[in-house]
Write an enzyme that holds these catalytic residues in place. Structure first.
Site, PDB file in Angstrom:
ATOM      1  N   LYS A   9       0.869  -1.309   0.028  1.00  0.00           N
ATOM      2  CA  LYS A   9       0.076  -0.007  -0.067  1.00  0.00           C
ATOM      3  C   LYS A   9       0.750   1.042  -0.025  1.00  0.00           C
ATOM      4  CE  LYS A   9      -3.669   2.282   2.768  1.00  0.00           C
ATOM      5  NZ  LYS A   9      -4.318   2.067   4.078  1.00  0.00           N
ATOM      6  N   SER A  25      -2.606   2.278 -17.346  1.00  0.00           N
ATOM      7  CA  SER A  25      -1.749   1.905 -16.173  1.00  0.00           C
ATOM      8  C   SER A  25      -1.708   3.043 -15.323  1.00  0.00           C
ATOM      9  CB  SER A  25      -0.340   1.503 -16.705  1.00  0.00           C
ATOM     10  OG  SER A  25       0.305   2.574 -17.270  1.00  0.00           O
ATOM     11  N   TYR A  58      -2.482  -1.228 -13.727  1.00  0.00           N
ATOM     12  CA  TYR A  58      -1.153  -2.260 -13.396  1.00  0.00           C
ATOM     13  C   TYR A  58       0.125  -1.084 -13.318  1.00  0.00           C
ATOM     14  CZ  TYR A  58      -0.629  -1.216 -18.462  1.00  0.00           C
ATOM     15  OH  TYR A  58      -0.598  -0.692 -19.770  1.00  0.00           O
ATOM     16  N   ALA A  74      -7.823   5.971 -20.007  1.00  0.00           N
ATOM     17  CA  ALA A  74      -9.104   6.470 -19.707  1.00  0.00           C
ATOM     18  C   ALA A  74      -9.135   7.087 -18.378  1.00  0.00           C
ATOM     19  CB  ALA A  74     -10.224   5.416 -20.103  1.00  0.00           C
TER      20      ALA A  74
END
Length: 117
Positions: A9, A25, A58, A74
């Protein structure tokens, strides 16, 4: 049975770039990738603290030491430079493994995205 457990995280990083004209990505400074124990091309969930948006994408490598966090493709419609985000990855593990597993959680400076010693 396998459980999906938080593995890594990056908490409260700041978006530095939103690039609609990229395939997709999230670009992350290589220092942050290493510190959070993320892998290139690893699937991540990205939560926008500023506006509540959530995406899955990703990881791609950003220049080491640059502080870059770039949301590409996007998703750039939903993330803007200056937004605060959380990046999370998960791993599958048995309940026995999960009991003792400690995720790698990092808290970069939310202005520069640099690691805080």
């Amino acid at each position: 049975m396998l459980l999906e457990i938080l593995k890594s995280k990056i908490h409260r990083a700041r978006v530095t770039e939103a690039n609609l004209n990229y395939i997709g990505s999230i670009t992350i400074d290589e220092d942050l990738i290493d510190a959070a124990n993320l892998y290139l091309n690893e699937k991540v969930s990205v939560v926008n603290i500023t506006n509540g948006e959530r995406i899955e994408t990703y990881v791609i490598k950003g220049e080491r030491g640059s502080g870059k966090i770039g949301v590409n493709g996007a998703a750039a419609h939903k993330f803007s430079p200056g937004d605060l985000i959380i990046v999370m990855s998960y791993a599958l593990m048995t309940p026995e493994e999960a009991k003792n597993f400690k995720p790698n959680i990092i808290f970069p400076d939310s202005v520069t995205n640099k690691l805080i010693p």
